[in-house]
Design a protein around this motif. Structure first.
Motif: not given
Length: 80
Positions: A37-39, A47-54
């Motif tokens: 998904x980040x790509x 891409x960096x420490x992914x979470x749904x909330x962030x």
């Protein structure tokens, strides 16, 4: 006096009507995973420490990113 219309009558041509942003992100993560998904959608919250909330926090503030995510969601469900 104006009567309330049913939700489907209010936006019959909007495929995203009634779909929450959280549901879209959860669906995409379950389909692609964070790395892919980040790509596809190059935003730091994927891409960096992914979470749904962030991710939701960023997408709610950033229209261009939300539009990319919504477009990917529509393409993905169309191809199922």
């Amino acid at each position: 006096m104006i009567k309330n219309k049913k939700p489907a009558e209010q936006q019959p041509n909007n495929p995203l009507h009634g779909v929450k942003l959280a549901e879209i992100v959860q669906y995409l993560v379950s389909t692609y995973g964070w790395k892919e998904l980040g790509a596809i959608v190059k935003i730091n919250s994927f891409n960096n420490n992914p979470t749904i909330k962030s991710s939701l926090k960023f997408l709610r503030k950033t229209e261009w990113a939300r539009e990319k995510v919504e477009k990917l969601y529509l393409q993905t469900i169309k191809n199922e």
